[in-house]
Design an enzyme around this catalytic site. Structure first.
Site, PDB file in Angstrom:
ATOM      1  N   HIS A  16      -6.246  -8.397  -1.099  1.00 14.76           N
ATOM      2  CA  HIS A  16      -6.158  -8.688   0.179  1.00 14.76           C
ATOM      3  C   HIS A  16      -7.295  -9.789   0.729  1.00 14.76           C
ATOM      4  CE1 HIS A  16      -3.884  -5.070  -0.188  1.00 14.76           C
ATOM      5  NE2 HIS A  16      -3.407  -5.438   0.976  1.00 14.76           N
TER       6      HIS A  16
ATOM      7  N   ALA B 190       2.709  -1.907   3.750  1.00 18.03           N
ATOM      8  CA  ALA B 190       2.623  -1.035   5.032  1.00 18.03           C
ATOM      9  C   ALA B 190       2.044  -1.452   6.038  1.00 18.03           C
ATOM     10  CB  ALA B 190       1.751   0.033   4.440  1.00 18.03           C
TER      11      ALA B 190
ATOM     12  N   ASN C 255       2.976   3.934  10.462  1.00 20.67           N
ATOM     13  CA  ASN C 255       2.242   4.559  11.662  1.00 20.67           C
ATOM     14  C   ASN C 255       2.252   3.550  12.830  1.00 20.67           C
ATOM     15  OD1 ASN C 255      -0.055   3.333   9.648  1.00 20.67           O
ATOM     16  ND2 ASN C 255      -0.401   2.482  11.706  1.00 20.67           N
TER      17      ASN C 255
ATOM     18  N   SER D 159       0.772  -1.110   0.053  1.00 21.66           N
ATOM     19  CA  SER D 159      -0.224   0.030  -0.050  1.00 21.66           C
ATOM     20  C   SER D 159       1.008   1.126  -0.140  1.00 21.66           C
ATOM     21  CB  SER D 159      -0.927   0.131   1.338  1.00 21.66           C
ATOM     22  OG  SER D 159      -2.009   0.524   1.242  1.00 21.66           O
TER      23      SER D 159
ATOM     24  N   MET E 220      -2.177  -6.431   7.042  1.00 18.16           N
ATOM     25  CA  MET E 220      -3.366  -7.315   6.585  1.00 18.16           C
ATOM     26  C   MET E 220      -2.766  -8.166   5.325  1.00 18.16           C
ATOM     27  SD  MET E 220      -6.095  -4.363   7.037  1.00 18.16           S
ATOM     28  CE  MET E 220      -5.903  -3.168   8.284  1.00 18.16           C
ATOM     29  N   SER E 221      -1.607  -8.567   5.262  1.00 18.41           N
ATOM     30  CA  SER E 221      -1.228  -9.155   4.086  1.00 18.41           C
ATOM     31  C   SER E 221       0.212  -9.994   4.337  1.00 18.41           C
ATOM     32  CB  SER E 221      -0.767  -8.261   3.039  1.00 18.41           C
ATOM     33  OG  SER E 221       0.327  -7.359   3.296  1.00 18.41           O
TER      34      SER E 221
ATOM     35  N   TYR F 135      -9.214  -9.595   3.037  1.00 15.07           N
ATOM     36  CA  TYR F 135     -10.517  -8.470   3.768  1.00 15.07           C
ATOM     37  C   TYR F 135     -11.367  -8.133   2.385  1.00 15.07           C
ATOM     38  CZ  TYR F 135      -7.721  -4.426   2.567  1.00 15.07           C
ATOM     39  OH  TYR F 135      -6.785  -3.668   1.733  1.00 15.07           O
ATOM     40  N   GLU F 136     -10.905  -8.169   1.129  1.00 11.80           N
ATOM     41  CA  GLU F 136     -11.962  -7.776   0.176  1.00 11.80           C
ATOM     42  C   GLU F 136     -12.958  -9.169   0.010  1.00 11.80           C
ATOM     43  OE1 GLU F 136      -9.617  -6.018  -3.340  1.00 11.80           O
ATOM     44  OE2 GLU F 136      -7.844  -6.647  -2.283  1.00 11.80           O
TER      45      GLU F 136
ATOM     46  N   HIS G 129      -4.662   1.074  -4.725  1.00  8.07           N
ATOM     47  CA  HIS G 129      -3.982  -0.102  -5.296  1.00  8.07           C
ATOM     48  C   HIS G 129      -4.213  -0.283  -6.750  1.00  8.07           C
ATOM     49  CE1 HIS G 129      -3.478  -2.131  -1.161  1.00  8.07           C
ATOM     50  NE2 HIS G 129      -4.208  -1.131  -0.926  1.00  8.07           N
TER      51      HIS G 129
ATOM     52  N   HIS H  80      -6.232   5.310   6.457  1.00  6.71           N
ATOM     53  CA  HIS H  80      -5.696   4.997   5.346  1.00  6.71           C
ATOM     54  C   HIS H  80      -4.868   6.189   4.964  1.00  6.71           C
ATOM     55  CE1 HIS H  80      -4.769   2.000   2.373  1.00  6.71           C
ATOM     56  NE2 HIS H  80      -5.028   2.982   1.421  1.00  6.71           N
TER      57      HIS H  80
HETATM   58 CL1  6GU Z   1      -1.920  -0.290  12.561  1.00  5.62          CL
HETATM   59  N1  6GU Z   1      -2.686  -2.473  11.338  1.00  5.62           N
HETATM   60  C1  6GU Z   1      -2.767  -3.248  10.315  1.00  5.62           C
HETATM   61  N2  6GU Z   1      -3.476  -4.542  10.351  1.00  5.62           N
HETATM   62  N3  6GU Z   1      -2.479  -2.779   9.136  1.00  5.62           N
HETATM   63  C2  6GU Z   1      -1.800  -1.662   9.044  1.00  5.62           C
HETATM   64  C3  6GU Z   1      -1.528  -0.949  10.233  1.00  5.62           C
HETATM   65  C4  6GU Z   1      -2.140  -1.398  11.250  1.00  5.62           C
HETATM   66  N4  6GU Z   1      -1.063   0.162   9.767  1.00  5.62           N
HETATM   67  C5  6GU Z   1      -0.745   0.342   8.242  1.00  5.62           C
HETATM   68  N5  6GU Z   1      -1.381  -1.104   8.120  1.00  5.62           N
END
Ligand code: 6GU
Length: 273
Positions: free
Chosen positions: A84, A114, A236, A31, A212-213, A86-87, A62, A248
């Protein structure tokens, strides 16, 4: 032959109608990090929508295409945009592109993403070399009839992220003068960011970053015997570590800020792989 392998063969045939390019390295861009593919020596590109049966991403920011080309004379295939879990795709579809790149000939997989920082020593903008992973909530991508053509039923996962490639990454970061963190990536399902309690859990488990990946793709690649490495861009801090709310936009903003050093680092790594 299993239905899944049949589907992979169909996708490969779709790609082969367009190009006979044989990548050595497969690179998946996370991302906000997708711009890297625009700057390599591009041979050809194929939009995911052009590939029969291929899952296409729905997330803004994306892009969805394979970029074939050269990074310092190394033939690469780059996924500019990944799918992903989650999609809503079945996990086998999420890792289909990874398997397809392996079937195109890629011997090495470089994963990027990310991620949220869990380790309190991290700060937004850091790069974390992935040393290992933990998954939670997601099904294994290897569930279902084993695809014998690709690998064994019970594949070893004792060194998912190659020791050799980890050395290459360390040396490359040093050469580029880029500080490098190292740690364990924890893949959650998303799409919601974790709660502070979940982030504390990830820390207790030994996690350093959450996302998430990546882990699912790494597993599918190891199943096939592909050598794997990965880097997280800590965009972050995860919930509860930071007082800030997560969004995001912040992820994109940090990814943009470090894009230049990310490109330099990734190029150096690929040249050394
Ligand atoms: Cl804090 N969590 C997740 N699951 N994915 C992220 C994130 C946090 N920050 C960027 N991608």
């Amino acid at each position: 032959m299993s239905d899944l392998y049949q589907k992979l063969e169909t996708c490969l045939a779709s790609v082969r109608k367009r190009t006979d390019f044989k990548p050595e390295v497969a690179l998946i861009l996370g991302s906000g990090l997708g711009d890297y593919a625009d700057e390599i020596q591009i041979e050809t590109t194929i939009d995911y929508t052009e590939i029969e049966g291929f899952p296409t991403s729905t997330v803004a920011g994306h892009k969805g295409r394979f970029v074939f080309g050269y990074v310092k004379n190394v033939p690469v295939v780059i996924m500019q945009g990944r799918v992903h879990y989650y999609e809503g795709y079945p996990m086998t579809d999420v890792v289909l592109p990874t398997r397809l790149m392996g079937m195109m000939g890629a011997k090495k997989l470089f994963l990027t993403n990310a991620a949220g920082g869990v380790n309190p020593n991290f700060k937004p903008g850091d790069f974390m070399m992935i040393t290992d992973h933990i998954t939670t909530g997601i099904p294994s991508p290897l569930i279902g009839p084993n695809i014998e053509e690709l690998g064994s039923r019970f594949p070893d996962m004792s060194e998912v992220y190659s020791k050799r490639l980890r050395e290459v990454i360390r040396a490359s970061a040093e050469k580029c003068g880029i500080d490098l963190q190292e740690g364990v990536y924890v893949q959650f399902t998303g799409p919601a960011y974790e709660t502070p309690a979940e982030v504390r859990m990830a820390a207790i488990w030994g996690g350093d970053a959450v996302g998430m990946s990546t882990a699912c793709e790494a597993m599918a690649a190891r199943h096939m015997g592909i050598e794997v490495c990965g880097i997280s861009c800590i965009t972050n801090m995860a919930a509860g570590i930071s007082k800030q709310e997560l969004n995001h936009k912040e992820v994109q903003k940090t990814a943009d800020r470090v894009a230049k050093s990310f490109k330099k680092l990734v190029t150096e790594i690929i040249a050394g792989m």
